[in-house]
Design an enzyme around this catalytic site. Sequence first.
Site, short mmCIF file in Angstrom:
data_model
loop_
_atom_site.label_atom_id
_atom_site.label_comp_id
_atom_site.label_asym_id
_atom_site.label_seq_id
_atom_site.Cartn_x
_atom_site.Cartn_y
_atom_site.Cartn_z
N LYS A 1 0.85 -1.19 0.00
CA LYS A 1 0.00 0.00 0.00
C LYS A 1 0.89 1.24 0.00
O LYS A 1 1.75 1.41 0.87
CB LYS A 1 -0.91 0.03 1.23
CG LYS A 1 -1.81 1.25 1.25
CD LYS A 1 -2.41 1.50 2.61
CE LYS A 1 -3.01 2.90 2.65
NZ LYS A 1 -3.39 3.30 4.01
N GLY B 1 -7.78 9.19 10.26
CA GLY B 1 -7.98 9.22 11.71
C GLY B 1 -9.03 10.18 12.20
O GLY B 1 -9.23 10.32 13.41
N ALA C 1 -9.50 5.57 4.92
CA ALA C 1 -9.38 6.73 5.82
C ALA C 1 -10.71 7.45 6.01
O ALA C 1 -11.47 7.64 5.06
CB ALA C 1 -8.33 7.73 5.34
N GLY C 2 -10.95 7.84 7.26
CA GLY C 2 -12.09 8.67 7.58
C GLY C 2 -13.29 7.95 8.16
O GLY C 2 -14.20 8.58 8.69
N ASN D 1 -8.54 1.77 10.50
CA ASN D 1 -7.68 1.49 11.64
C ASN D 1 -8.24 2.16 12.89
O ASN D 1 -8.72 1.51 13.82
CB ASN D 1 -6.26 1.96 11.36
CG ASN D 1 -5.26 1.54 12.42
OD1 ASN D 1 -4.06 1.62 12.20
ND2 ASN D 1 -5.69 1.07 13.57
N THR D 2 -8.22 3.49 12.90
CA THR D 2 -8.60 4.24 14.09
C THR D 2 -10.01 3.94 14.56
O THR D 2 -10.27 3.85 15.76
CB THR D 2 -8.44 5.75 13.84
OG1 THR D 2 -7.14 6.00 13.32
CG2 THR D 2 -8.63 6.55 15.11
#
Length: 327
Positions: free
Chosen positions: A170, A231, A257-258, A279-280
């Site tokens: 990635k 994040g 993301a987001g 992830n977050t």
Amino acid sequence: MEITIEVNGAPRRVPAGSTIAALVESLALAPGRVAVERNLEIVPKSQWDTAALGEGDRLEIVHFVGGGAPDRDDSWQVAGRRFRSRLIVGTGKYRDYAVNAAAVAAAGAEIVTVAVRRVNLSDPGQPRLTDFIDPARVTYLPNTAGCFTAADALRTLRLAREAGGWTLVKLEVLADPKTLFPDVIETIRATEVLVKEGFDVMVYTSDDPVVAKRLEDAGAAAIMPLGAPIGSGLGIQNRVNIRLIVEQAKVPVLVDAGVGTASDAAIAMELGCDGVLMNTAIAEAKDPVRMARAMKAAVEAGRDAYLAGRMQPRRYADPSSPLAGLI
């Protein structure tokens, strides 16, 4: 005169006195390739010519098909590798590796992103991610998190290939430490180089359809537009652009993301994305493992909704039951 029988769950009218052999012939079935069960009892082929059908008989006629259920196989493919789970999970920000591993299992993830960092020479015996998440069972996707130039990203992924032989990677090249938005120019440059060097590159990028097309033309194996800043947990901010990227792409598109909660993941899938990376949203939840389960369900529900085809929105009400004939 006709009688009514049931064939494979559906009523069927046949001439009185018909035999199983006559029924199979009328259905244009090859006798040597089907089996018949009547009223829960298998009828040998040697008896078909004399087995007369009676009113209310219930028949099941079966044949062999390819193993499994191909119409239910909703796997996806990137760079020649096939996966069933459409949820990719990160490995940062967790309290410890044990929680991370439990979340990956709860999510049903088959791919995890991993950062490439220096070995801690002062404590070489410290726990390692590979002790908890087996790279032989879960695909590791090395990423270039924290790289702000194409040169740094290239160096990182070359080291990853040397360390573990990974070629599916990635790529993210960041432009600004506050927003962590991608530097699309450096990203395109790095993609071109990596593709020439034999890498299969899944690329983090902006939600710009033009940039996404440039990256695909550069040889990207998958396009990964952001839903919102990394994040942030703000959810997908530009559904129109994500949909346009999906419509034009000939490679997988995954929102990266987001995502903040399960409904964000469902929306990404309803837009037609091939998957979601997060992830977050899981790592910083009060209960990461439970959130991982929620994300798994959301991705599956969103995918089902996309495949089902939603109703067309209307400007005004449309009653489910007719208004005419009311008492």
